[in-house]
Design an enzyme around this catalytic site. Structure first.
Site, PDB file in Angstrom:
ATOM      1  N   ASP A  70      13.226  -7.957   3.303  1.00 11.60           N
ATOM      2  CA  ASP A  70      11.845  -7.662   2.906  1.00 11.60           C
ATOM      3  C   ASP A  70      11.763  -6.188   2.497  1.00 11.60           C
ATOM      4  O   ASP A  70      11.143  -5.377   3.167  1.00 11.60           O
ATOM      5  CB  ASP A  70      10.901  -7.950   4.079  1.00 11.60           C
TER       6      ASP A  70
ATOM      7  N   VAL B 238       5.542   2.004   4.187  1.00 12.57           N
ATOM      8  CA  VAL B 238       6.374   1.365   5.210  1.00 12.57           C
ATOM      9  C   VAL B 238       6.166  -0.145   5.179  1.00 12.57           C
ATOM     10  O   VAL B 238       5.031  -0.628   5.181  1.00 12.57           O
ATOM     11  CB  VAL B 238       6.023   1.889   6.618  1.00 12.57           C
ATOM     12  N   CYS B 239       7.254  -0.872   5.135  1.00 14.05           N
ATOM     13  CA  CYS B 239       7.185  -2.336   5.170  1.00 14.05           C
ATOM     14  C   CYS B 239       7.423  -2.798   6.602  1.00 14.05           C
ATOM     15  O   CYS B 239       8.565  -2.920   7.053  1.00 14.05           O
ATOM     16  CB  CYS B 239       8.224  -2.935   4.228  1.00 14.05           C
ATOM     17  N   LEU B 240       6.334  -3.011   7.314  1.00 15.47           N
ATOM     18  CA  LEU B 240       6.383  -3.480   8.700  1.00 15.47           C
ATOM     19  C   LEU B 240       5.316  -4.555   8.852  1.00 15.47           C
ATOM     20  O   LEU B 240       4.129  -4.300   8.608  1.00 15.47           O
ATOM     21  CB  LEU B 240       6.133  -2.320   9.665  1.00 15.47           C
TER      22      LEU B 240
ATOM     23  N   ASN C  63      13.354  -0.425   4.032  1.00 20.37           N
ATOM     24  CA  ASN C  63      11.966  -0.800   4.337  1.00 20.37           C
ATOM     25  C   ASN C  63      10.979   0.348   4.207  1.00 20.37           C
ATOM     26  O   ASN C  63       9.821   0.213   4.599  1.00 20.37           O
ATOM     27  CB  ASN C  63      11.903  -1.388   5.751  1.00 20.37           C
TER      28      ASN C  63
END
Length: 217
Positions: free
Chosen positions: A190, A157-159, A150
């Site tokens: 994701d 950052v994938c959040l 992620n």
């Protein structure tokens, strides 16, 4: 000389035949309409790009806009100050203000996971708070190179709460806990690093080995 005047002058210099004159007038009418449509499109385009609209504002409107921006910035400063004072972070997370406490809009958060595959690593994140916070999420980047599904190699950052799921009721504390959770439970569904995500999905033991090797190096 504008286009409309030029066309009328051009017609006056032609012969005065009735049929020819009617044709010219009809042609001019079409050209003037096209010209006005072009002018309108240009005006709309300039306004959309932030030009033109300022030019048409009165001094009072500009003062009002400036006053609103100052108040919004002040409210943002108060909001972020409250957030910082109310932080309740995990023991493995710390916050640092590299530019001093006078600059609350830019700071760094360090996360040291104490369990899981990332145990013992140290991961540094930069926070840049928007002037319209909390109506817009802070921009967060990971400054530490990390093997993580992620987080990509550029530090993105994938959040979800930093993107479509951000709400004004959320705060800095929520984001830090979200980042901490990424190291406890990385998510292959994701991904930003698709290679790491594929290994996590297909071979968790190998993923754990890769993480430990990356941290050791």
């Amino acid at each position: 000389m504008d286009l409309e005047t030029w066309f009328y002058n051009n017609i006056k210099s032609k012969k005065k035949g009735c049929v020819e004159g009617m044709r010219n007038i009809f042609f001019v009418g079409i050209m003037i309409k096209l010209f006005k449509v072009k002018e309108k499109q240009r005006e709309v385009s300039e306004n959309a790009n932030g030009r033109g609209s300022i030019k048409n504002q009165t001094a009072g409107e500009l003062r009002l806009h400036k006053g609103f921006s100052v108040r919004a910035s002040h409210q943002c400063q108060l909001g972020i100050r409250d957030d910082i004072s109310e932080l309740n972070l995990p023991k493995s997370c710390t916050i640092a203000f590299r530019n001093g406490k006078d600059d609350l809009m830019n700071f760094e958060v360090s996360i040291r996971p104490d369990e899981g595959s990332y145990r013992g690593g140290k991961f540094l994140f930069s926070f840049q708070v928007s002037p319209i916070y909390p109506h817009e999420a802070p921009k967060v980047k990971c400054k530490t190179k990390v093997y993580h599904p992620n987080i990509d190699l550029e530090g993105n950052v994938c959040l979800n709460i930093l993107r479509e799921d951000w709400k004004p009721v959320l705060n800095i504390n929520t984001i830090v806990y979200g980042l901490y959770h990424l190291f406890m439970e990385p998510n292959h569904e994701d991904p930003l690093n698709r290679d790491a995500a594929a290994v996590l999905r297909d071979d968790p033991k190998r993923f754990h080995y890769n993480v430990r090797k990356a941290i050791a190096s």
